[in-house]
Design a protein around this motif. Structure first.
Motif, PDB file in Angstrom:
ATOM      1  N   ALA A  61       0.824  -1.209   0.000  1.00 25.19           N
ATOM      2  CA  ALA A  61       0.000   0.000   0.000  1.00 25.19           C
ATOM      3  C   ALA A  61       0.858   1.259   0.000  1.00 25.19           C
ATOM      4  O   ALA A  61       1.835   1.364   0.740  1.00 25.19           O
ATOM      5  CB  ALA A  61      -0.931   0.004   1.211  1.00 25.19           C
ATOM      6  N   LEU A  63       0.447   5.557   0.130  1.00 28.99           N
ATOM      7  CA  LEU A  63      -0.425   6.690   0.417  1.00 28.99           C
ATOM      8  C   LEU A  63       0.164   7.948  -0.211  1.00 28.99           C
ATOM      9  O   LEU A  63       1.321   8.288   0.050  1.00 28.99           O
ATOM     10  CB  LEU A  63      -0.566   6.882   1.932  1.00 28.99           C
ATOM     11  CG  LEU A  63      -1.424   8.053   2.414  1.00 28.99           C
ATOM     12  CD1 LEU A  63      -2.888   7.857   2.011  1.00 28.99           C
ATOM     13  CD2 LEU A  63      -1.306   8.208   3.932  1.00 28.99           C
ATOM     14  N   ALA A 151      -7.219   4.664   6.930  1.00 27.90           N
ATOM     15  CA  ALA A 151      -6.404   3.460   6.754  1.00 27.90           C
ATOM     16  C   ALA A 151      -7.024   2.283   7.502  1.00 27.90           C
ATOM     17  O   ALA A 151      -7.050   1.148   6.991  1.00 27.90           O
ATOM     18  CB  ALA A 151      -4.978   3.707   7.239  1.00 27.90           C
ATOM     19  N   ILE A 156      -5.654  -1.295   6.111  1.00 29.28           N
ATOM     20  CA  ILE A 156      -4.226  -1.132   5.854  1.00 29.28           C
ATOM     21  C   ILE A 156      -3.517  -0.885   7.177  1.00 29.28           C
ATOM     22  O   ILE A 156      -3.665   0.178   7.796  1.00 29.28           O
ATOM     23  CB  ILE A 156      -3.976   0.033   4.880  1.00 29.28           C
ATOM     24  CG1 ILE A 156      -4.635  -0.279   3.534  1.00 29.28           C
ATOM     25  CG2 ILE A 156      -2.472   0.273   4.699  1.00 29.28           C
ATOM     26  CD1 ILE A 156      -4.658   0.883   2.579  1.00 29.28           C
ATOM     27  N   TRP A 159       1.719   1.226   5.729  1.00 29.78           N
ATOM     28  CA  TRP A 159       1.992   1.718   4.385  1.00 29.78           C
ATOM     29  C   TRP A 159       3.433   1.381   3.993  1.00 29.78           C
ATOM     30  O   TRP A 159       4.357   1.621   4.765  1.00 29.78           O
ATOM     31  CB  TRP A 159       1.812   3.228   4.322  1.00 29.78           C
ATOM     32  CG  TRP A 159       0.435   3.715   4.647  1.00 29.78           C
ATOM     33  CD1 TRP A 159       0.026   4.250   5.834  1.00 29.78           C
ATOM     34  CD2 TRP A 159      -0.703   3.700   3.782  1.00 29.78           C
ATOM     35  NE1 TRP A 159      -1.311   4.570   5.766  1.00 29.78           N
ATOM     36  CE2 TRP A 159      -1.787   4.248   4.517  1.00 29.78           C
ATOM     37  CE3 TRP A 159      -0.931   3.283   2.468  1.00 29.78           C
ATOM     38  CZ2 TRP A 159      -3.065   4.395   3.976  1.00 29.78           C
ATOM     39  CZ3 TRP A 159      -2.188   3.426   1.923  1.00 29.78           C
ATOM     40  CH2 TRP A 159      -3.240   3.974   2.661  1.00 29.78           C
ATOM     41  N   VAL A 162       4.611   6.439   2.323  1.00 25.36           N
ATOM     42  CA  VAL A 162       3.758   7.619   2.402  1.00 25.36           C
ATOM     43  C   VAL A 162       4.530   8.739   1.721  1.00 25.36           C
ATOM     44  O   VAL A 162       5.658   9.057   2.108  1.00 25.36           O
ATOM     45  CB  VAL A 162       3.416   7.996   3.860  1.00 25.36           C
ATOM     46  CG1 VAL A 162       2.528   9.237   3.894  1.00 25.36           C
ATOM     47  CG2 VAL A 162       2.741   6.829   4.569  1.00 25.36           C
TER      48      VAL A 162
END
Length: 390
Positions: A61, A63, A151, A156, A159, A162
């Motif tokens: 993931a 962001l 999140a 999630i 991350w 980010v």
């Protein structure tokens, strides 16, 4: 204000409102949010967009956090369109791009206090009317607290990266300090850990431009007829800001002292650079909300990673994530020295990486090849993920 924009046709606010086409936006209702300055927002909604798929391990993931007048629309959701709907970082994010949506699950929220689907001054208050002048003061930490809730809703836990530039970089740093266990790596681009006196001064004049517009009505202008909203003040604020987004060398090389087409400056006409600023003023007045501009600018003014943490260096030293810090060498809003301060204090950061550009602060939006090379290399080193099969 742009002369090719019909002032009388500009609505009081360019905010997205309930009933408008949501496009690719998704929405998360997060409940009440306590605020750093006191009180709370009784109901928070964040608009966001996603690309790619979260893998079974949940470790792919990314962001992305936007700048002041950005939004969740980072890139398109299909083949590159090449038009206005392409997104503000379409050359950096997408299939096969530096942030590869065939490998990563990418999430981009519209910031709390914004005007493109997330709770902000144009949103309905509990009584059903827009918050307007009643909207509370927000800080960067409040915005990140809402993003942490998002999140959670998306499942999630951590991350891989980010990343954000300018105002988005403020939130990147707060994420790394507020939720270190949830951030594997950060990329802070053309940003700062603490707003300087000069940056506050530039912001102050922008706030004044909006507040002095008779159409602002103390912040309660949402029922005003088209052409009666605070679009002149918002446009002037944008012109002030946009001057700080570009470099003197770029403005001189691009415009010099040329008049705008057939206009004669000695007869009251404009120079080309004046027309350029008028153009950007009109564009923002059509698509943004004056109160959101005030709210978000105020969060930038109060941004201080070191507040109640022993100072900026002490706060930066708490960051455990791998860090890429990028400066634009001609930036005169967030000077390269501010990036150097971040890199020097974050334990897992190397030297500052530089984007070489005549375009000033906006280099992070314009120099796609350089930004992509830096981000792609960093992301592959800290978060290698196999390509998703399709």
């Amino acid at each position: 204000m742009r002369r090719d924009v019909d002032r009388a046709a500009i609505t009081a606010s360019g905010a997205w409102r309930e009933g408008d086409d949501p496009g690719p936006r998704l929405f998360a209702d997060l409940g009440a949010l306590p605020l750093e300055a006191g009180g709370r927002l009784p109901h928070v909604r964040l608009a966001y967009e996603t690309w790619g798929e979260l893998n079974e391990a949940g470790d792919n993931a990314v962001l992305i956090l936007h700048a002041l007048t950005g939004d969740s629309h980072v890139t398109g959701h299909g083949p590159p369109a090449g038009g206005a709907d392409e997104g503000w970082w379409a050359q950096v994010v997408g299939p096969g791009r530096a942030i590869d949506t065939d490998r990563y699950f990418v999430v981009a929220p519209n910031v709390l206090g914004g005007c493109q689907g997330s709770t902000g001054p144009s949103s309905p208050a509990p009584d059903g009317t827009p918050w307007g002048s009643r909207f509370p003061v927000l800080t960067v930490r409040d915005q990140v607290a809402a993003e942490i809730e998002l999140a959670d809703r998306l499942g999630i836990g951590r991350w891989s990266l980010v990343v954000g530039a300018s105002m988005g970089g403020h939130r990147v740093l707060e994420w790394a300090v507020m939720a270190p266990e949830r951030v594997g790596a950060i990329a802070v681009i053309a940003s700062t850990a603490q707003t300087s006196a000069e940056q506050i001064a530039w912001a102050h004049t922008q706030l004044a431009a909006i507040r002095l517009d008779p159409g602002w009505l103390g912040g309660d202008y949402y029922s005003a007829a088209p052409g009666r909203g605070p679009h002149v003040g918002l446009g002037l604020a944008r012109q002030i800001a946009h001057t700080t987004y570009r470099s003197p060398a770029e403005l001189d090389a691009r415009f010099g002292r040329l008049p705008q087409h057939a206009e004669e400056p000695l007869a009251g006409g404009r120079y080309a650079v004046q027309s350029y600023l008028d153009h950007h003023a009109g564009k923002l007045a059509v698509r943004f909300d004056a109160n959101s501009y005030l709210t978000l600018t105020q969060t930038m003014i109060t941004h201080d990673l070191g507040r109640d943490r022993g100072g900026v260096e002490a706060a930066l030293a708490q960051i455990e994530a791998e860090a890429l810090v990028v400066a634009v060498d001609s930036d005169r809003l967030f000077f390269p020295a501010e990036s150097e301060r971040i890199a020097a204090a974050v334990a897992r950061s190397g030297e500052v990486a530089y984007v070489r550009s005549l375009n000033g602060h906006d280099g992070f939006l314009i120099e796609h090849d350089q930004v992509s090379a830096l981000l792609g290399r960093f992301l592959r080193s800290v978060a290698p993920v196999a390509r998703t099969s399709r």
